[in-house]
Design an enzyme around this catalytic site. Structure first.
Site, PDB file in Angstrom:
ATOM      1  N   ARG A   1      -5.026  28.309  47.071  1.00 10.71           N
ATOM      2  CA  ARG A   1      -5.480  27.791  48.366  1.00 10.71           C
ATOM      3  C   ARG A   1      -4.586  28.313  49.487  1.00 10.71           C
ATOM      4  O   ARG A   1      -3.363  28.387  49.323  1.00 10.71           O
ATOM      5  CB  ARG A   1      -5.438  26.264  48.385  1.00 10.71           C
ATOM      6  CG  ARG A   1      -6.399  25.595  47.452  1.00 10.71           C
ATOM      7  CD  ARG A   1      -6.435  24.083  47.746  1.00 10.71           C
ATOM      8  NE  ARG A   1      -7.097  23.368  46.676  1.00 10.71           N
ATOM      9  CZ  ARG A   1      -6.494  22.443  45.921  1.00 10.71           C
ATOM     10  NH1 ARG A   1      -5.232  22.123  46.128  1.00 10.71           N
ATOM     11  NH2 ARG A   1      -7.171  21.838  44.973  1.00 10.71           N
TER      12      ARG A   1
ATOM     13  N   ARG B   1      -7.883   7.856  37.201  1.00 10.81           N
ATOM     14  CA  ARG B   1      -7.430   8.556  38.404  1.00 10.81           C
ATOM     15  C   ARG B   1      -8.652   8.819  39.277  1.00 10.81           C
ATOM     16  O   ARG B   1      -9.637   9.384  38.816  1.00 10.81           O
ATOM     17  CB  ARG B   1      -6.778   9.876  38.029  1.00 10.81           C
ATOM     18  CG  ARG B   1      -6.366  10.633  39.261  1.00 10.81           C
ATOM     19  CD  ARG B   1      -6.134  12.081  38.969  1.00 10.81           C
ATOM     20  NE  ARG B   1      -5.781  12.756  40.198  1.00 10.81           N
ATOM     21  CZ  ARG B   1      -6.009  14.043  40.413  1.00 10.81           C
ATOM     22  NH1 ARG B   1      -6.583  14.775  39.490  1.00 10.81           N
ATOM     23  NH2 ARG B   1      -5.659  14.588  41.546  1.00 10.81           N
TER      24      ARG B   1
ATOM     25  N   ASN C   1      -8.432  11.057  33.443  1.00 11.07           N
ATOM     26  CA  ASN C   1      -8.518  11.891  34.642  1.00 11.07           C
ATOM     27  C   ASN C   1      -9.742  12.790  34.466  1.00 11.07           C
ATOM     28  O   ASN C   1      -9.705  13.775  33.735  1.00 11.07           O
ATOM     29  CB  ASN C   1      -7.232  12.719  34.761  1.00 11.07           C
ATOM     30  CG  ASN C   1      -7.220  13.586  36.003  1.00 11.07           C
ATOM     31  OD1 ASN C   1      -8.221  13.665  36.722  1.00 11.07           O
ATOM     32  ND2 ASN C   1      -6.102  14.237  36.242  1.00 11.07           N
TER      33      ASN C   1
ATOM     34  N   GLU D   1       2.372  11.466  36.480  1.00  7.77           N
ATOM     35  CA  GLU D   1       1.282  10.733  37.128  1.00  7.77           C
ATOM     36  C   GLU D   1       0.580   9.791  36.151  1.00  7.77           C
ATOM     37  O   GLU D   1       0.156   8.710  36.541  1.00  7.77           O
ATOM     38  CB  GLU D   1       0.279  11.740  37.730  1.00  7.77           C
ATOM     39  CG  GLU D   1       0.872  12.425  38.957  1.00  7.77           C
ATOM     40  CD  GLU D   1       0.080  13.635  39.434  1.00  7.77           C
ATOM     41  OE1 GLU D   1       0.253  14.697  38.832  1.00  7.77           O
ATOM     42  OE2 GLU D   1      -0.684  13.512  40.394  1.00  7.77           O
TER      43      GLU D   1
ATOM     44  N   ILE E   1       6.056  24.036  39.625  1.00  5.70           N
ATOM     45  CA  ILE E   1       6.970  24.964  40.297  1.00  5.70           C
ATOM     46  C   ILE E   1       8.244  24.238  40.726  1.00  5.70           C
ATOM     47  O   ILE E   1       9.356  24.720  40.493  1.00  5.70           O
ATOM     48  CB  ILE E   1       6.252  25.601  41.519  1.00  5.70           C
ATOM     49  CG1 ILE E   1       5.024  26.381  41.046  1.00  5.70           C
ATOM     50  CG2 ILE E   1       7.187  26.489  42.322  1.00  5.70           C
ATOM     51  CD1 ILE E   1       3.920  26.484  42.090  1.00  5.70           C
TER      52      ILE E   1
ATOM     53  N   HIS F   1       5.966  18.263  46.184  1.00  6.31           N
ATOM     54  CA  HIS F   1       5.201  18.348  44.926  1.00  6.31           C
ATOM     55  C   HIS F   1       4.617  19.759  44.879  1.00  6.31           C
ATOM     56  O   HIS F   1       3.620  20.058  45.545  1.00  6.31           O
ATOM     57  CB  HIS F   1       4.097  17.279  44.921  1.00  6.31           C
ATOM     58  CG  HIS F   1       3.185  17.349  43.739  1.00  6.31           C
ATOM     59  ND1 HIS F   1       3.186  16.423  42.716  1.00  6.31           N
ATOM     60  CD2 HIS F   1       2.240  18.254  43.397  1.00  6.31           C
ATOM     61  CE1 HIS F   1       2.290  16.758  41.815  1.00  6.31           C
ATOM     62  NE2 HIS F   1       1.699  17.884  42.201  1.00  6.31           N
TER      63      HIS F   1
ATOM     64  N   HIS G   1      -2.153  13.725  45.906  1.00  7.62           N
ATOM     65  CA  HIS G   1      -0.976  13.650  45.030  1.00  7.62           C
ATOM     66  C   HIS G   1      -0.173  12.360  45.286  1.00  7.62           C
ATOM     67  O   HIS G   1       1.017  12.295  45.000  1.00  7.62           O
ATOM     68  CB  HIS G   1       0.002  14.828  45.251  1.00  7.62           C
ATOM     69  CG  HIS G   1      -0.547  16.177  44.919  1.00  7.62           C
ATOM     70  ND1 HIS G   1      -0.339  17.265  45.736  1.00  7.62           N
ATOM     71  CD2 HIS G   1      -1.259  16.608  43.876  1.00  7.62           C
ATOM     72  CE1 HIS G   1      -0.924  18.331  45.204  1.00  7.62           C
ATOM     73  NE2 HIS G   1      -1.490  17.957  44.067  1.00  7.62           N
TER      74      HIS G   1
HETATM   75  P1  ADP Z   1      -1.375  21.434  38.490  1.00  3.92           P
HETATM   76  O1  ADP Z   1      -1.109  20.086  37.845  1.00  3.92           O
HETATM   77  O2  ADP Z   1      -1.594  21.363  39.976  1.00  3.92           O
HETATM   78  O3  ADP Z   1      -2.374  22.283  37.789  1.00  3.92           O
HETATM   79  P2  ADP Z   1       1.335  22.055  37.648  1.00  3.92           P
HETATM   80  O4  ADP Z   1       2.141  20.998  38.300  1.00  3.92           O
HETATM   81  O5  ADP Z   1       1.130  21.983  36.180  1.00  3.92           O
HETATM   82  O6  ADP Z   1      -0.035  22.279  38.395  1.00  3.92           O
HETATM   83  O7  ADP Z   1       2.007  23.477  38.002  1.00  3.92           O
HETATM   84  C1  ADP Z   1       1.488  24.656  37.494  1.00  3.92           C
HETATM   85  C2  ADP Z   1       2.282  25.818  38.042  1.00  3.92           C
HETATM   86  O8  ADP Z   1       3.679  25.661  37.750  1.00  3.92           O
HETATM   87  C3  ADP Z   1       1.922  27.126  37.369  1.00  3.92           C
HETATM   88  O9  ADP Z   1       0.867  27.756  38.017  1.00  3.92           O
HETATM   89  C4  ADP Z   1       3.186  27.943  37.535  1.00  3.92           C
HETATM   90  O10 ADP Z   1       3.095  28.662  38.732  1.00  3.92           O
HETATM   91  C5  ADP Z   1       4.284  26.920  37.683  1.00  3.92           C
HETATM   92  N1  ADP Z   1       5.242  26.982  36.573  1.00  3.92           N
HETATM   93  C6  ADP Z   1       5.139  26.394  35.359  1.00  3.92           C
HETATM   94  N2  ADP Z   1       6.222  26.700  34.592  1.00  3.92           N
HETATM   95  C7  ADP Z   1       7.017  27.496  35.340  1.00  3.92           C
HETATM   96  C8  ADP Z   1       8.271  28.160  35.112  1.00  3.92           C
HETATM   97  N3  ADP Z   1       8.912  28.037  33.972  1.00  3.92           N
HETATM   98  N4  ADP Z   1       8.786  28.898  36.120  1.00  3.92           N
HETATM   99  C9  ADP Z   1       8.133  29.023  37.288  1.00  3.92           C
HETATM  100  N5  ADP Z   1       6.955  28.421  37.563  1.00  3.92           N
HETATM  101  C10 ADP Z   1       6.396  27.671  36.608  1.00  3.92           C
END
Ligand code: ADP
Length: 398
Positions: free
Chosen positions: A241, A91, A7, A385, A333, A208, A180
């Protein structure tokens, strides 16, 4: 067969080596600050020690060379030689209307990806650099491209067209594409599998919710709508965003603050979302939840607005599909924030959703979080993914 999943971003590169028989990740890592001073590679073999190595990476070819060196290192590597890597899955962010499925990468495919550069000027060129770097070092290894947009190509015209002059679609292909896709496809299929039902018989909504976030409606195994648009800026409120807003706000801010379109686009992408709405408290939901629990009004307003937007999208996709059988939460999240799931589901009484709060607090596994008598099933399904890319790669090279 071992599949290397790549990726590639403009200055970073994430990788995983996955054994396609066991579907286990054998090693993974990340190259950061490629082409910038202070580049480093992080490498974690499964069951071994994580290594961080600060070393110059003037370009992506050097980054890939270091990845391959780490994977074949006699001491800490996980394969003896590159011959043990059967294929590479890349990816790719934007496939435009050209790619409705993953594909083996040929010279013609490279050209077609390049033709989509306009639609994703930050991402597609970086993806192409990654492919070229891999081809240079592994000239005889088959490569597959897996597109973020491909799963959404089944959307009907009424879902992907904007209310803009039609000539912009004809001239520039301005329409909804969605992103996604690999995750929406993986999670919706997994939901059907977990429930022992036929994918083709279900109406599924996938939320997602990661740093970037999108919702999709999957009816009878096909995506019929999704919340991101021409770019990933549309739809939900995200980490930084804005998601949906009145487009006239751009002109309004430009006049009030004396800013250019480029400056405002940067604000909408990098300084908005929960970060901006919380008055710069945080873009991370762990912080927002902690602050909400302490009574911080900025955090509470942000979480409420975020959940309301998710619930509105779910409602609109129930309308688009004339019903829903399963709603899935996934990504950072979606998988971890029980509070967000609970607040979103509070809007879903009209779907007969009743949450089992004990199940809603489980972590790290596929779980149904509604009670057995709930009319609509709500699930948490961790996305993967990289595994989805590895599966697509094996399917195409076998
Ligand atoms: P991306 O792949 O788009 O960077 P992720 O799917 O890894 O994002 O999600 C990252 C977000 O998940 C973090 O910014 C945080 O807000 C949230 N997150 C991660 N762990 C927790 C948790 N234990 N409780 C609440 N939110 C969480």
């Amino acid at each position: 067969m071992n599949i290397l999943v790549i990726n590639c971003g403009s200055s970073s590169l994430k990788f995983q080596l996955i054994n396609s028989d066991s579907e286990q990740c054998i090693a993974k890592g990340l190259c950061e600050r490629i082409g910038i001073e202070g580049s480093q590679i992080t490498y974690s073999p499964e069951g071994g020690e994580k290594e961080v190595n600060v070393t110059p990476m003037p370009d992506h070819t050097e980054a890939i060379r270091l990845v391959l060196e780490a994977l074949t290192n006699p001491k800490t590597g996980v394969v003896k030689s590159l011959d043990e890597i059967g294929a590479v899955g890349h990816r790719i962010v934007h496939g435009g209307e050209k790619f409705a499925a993953s594909t083996v990468i040929t010279d013609e495919v490279m050209k077609a990806i390049e033709e989509c550069n306009d639609l994703a000027p930050l991402h597609n060129p970086a993806n192409l650099i990654g492919i070229n770097a891999c081809k240079a070092l592994m000239p005889n290894t088959p490569m597959v491209g897996v597109f973020d947009t491909a799963f959404h190509q089944t959307m009907p015209e009424e879902a992907y067209m904007y209310g803009l002059p039609y000539e912009y679609y004809q001239k520039y292909k301005i329409r909804r594409y969605g992103f996604h896709g690999t995750s929406h496809s993986f999670v919706s299929k997994k939901a059907a599998e977990d429930l022992g039902k036929k994918y083709e018989d279900l109406k599924i909504i996938v939320c997602h919710l990661g740093n970037g976030a999108s919702v999709s409606a999957v009816k009878n195994g096909k995506c019929v709508d999704t919340s991101m648009g021409l770019t990933p800026l549309e739809g939900l409120i995200m980490g930084t965003r804005s998601g949906d807003m009145d487009p006239a706000i751009i002109e309004f801010i430009a006049h009030k603050e004396g800013k250019s379109i480029d400056e405002i686009m940067s604000i909408l992408n990098k300084k908005s979302g929960v970060q901006g709405l919380s008055d710069n408290l945080s873009s991370d939901f762990r912080d927002l939840e902690a602050e909400h629990n302490k009574g911080n009004a900025n955090a509470t307003r942000t979480l409420k607005t975020y959940c309301y937007r998710v619930a509105k999208y779910i409602g609109s996709y129930v309308a688009a599909m004339n019903g829903v059988d399963v709603i899935c939460f996934t990504a950072g999240i979606g998988e971890n924030a029980a509070l967000v799931r609970s607040w979103v589901c509070q809007y879903l009484g009209y779907l007969g959703v009743t949450i089992d709060e004990e199940a809603n607090h489980k972590r790290g596994e596929d779980v149904v979080i509604t009670t057995p008598d709930s009319k609509t099933t709500v699930m948490v399904i961790p996305t993967n993914e990289e595994l989805a890319i590895a599966r697509e790669t094996v399917r195409l090279v076998k």
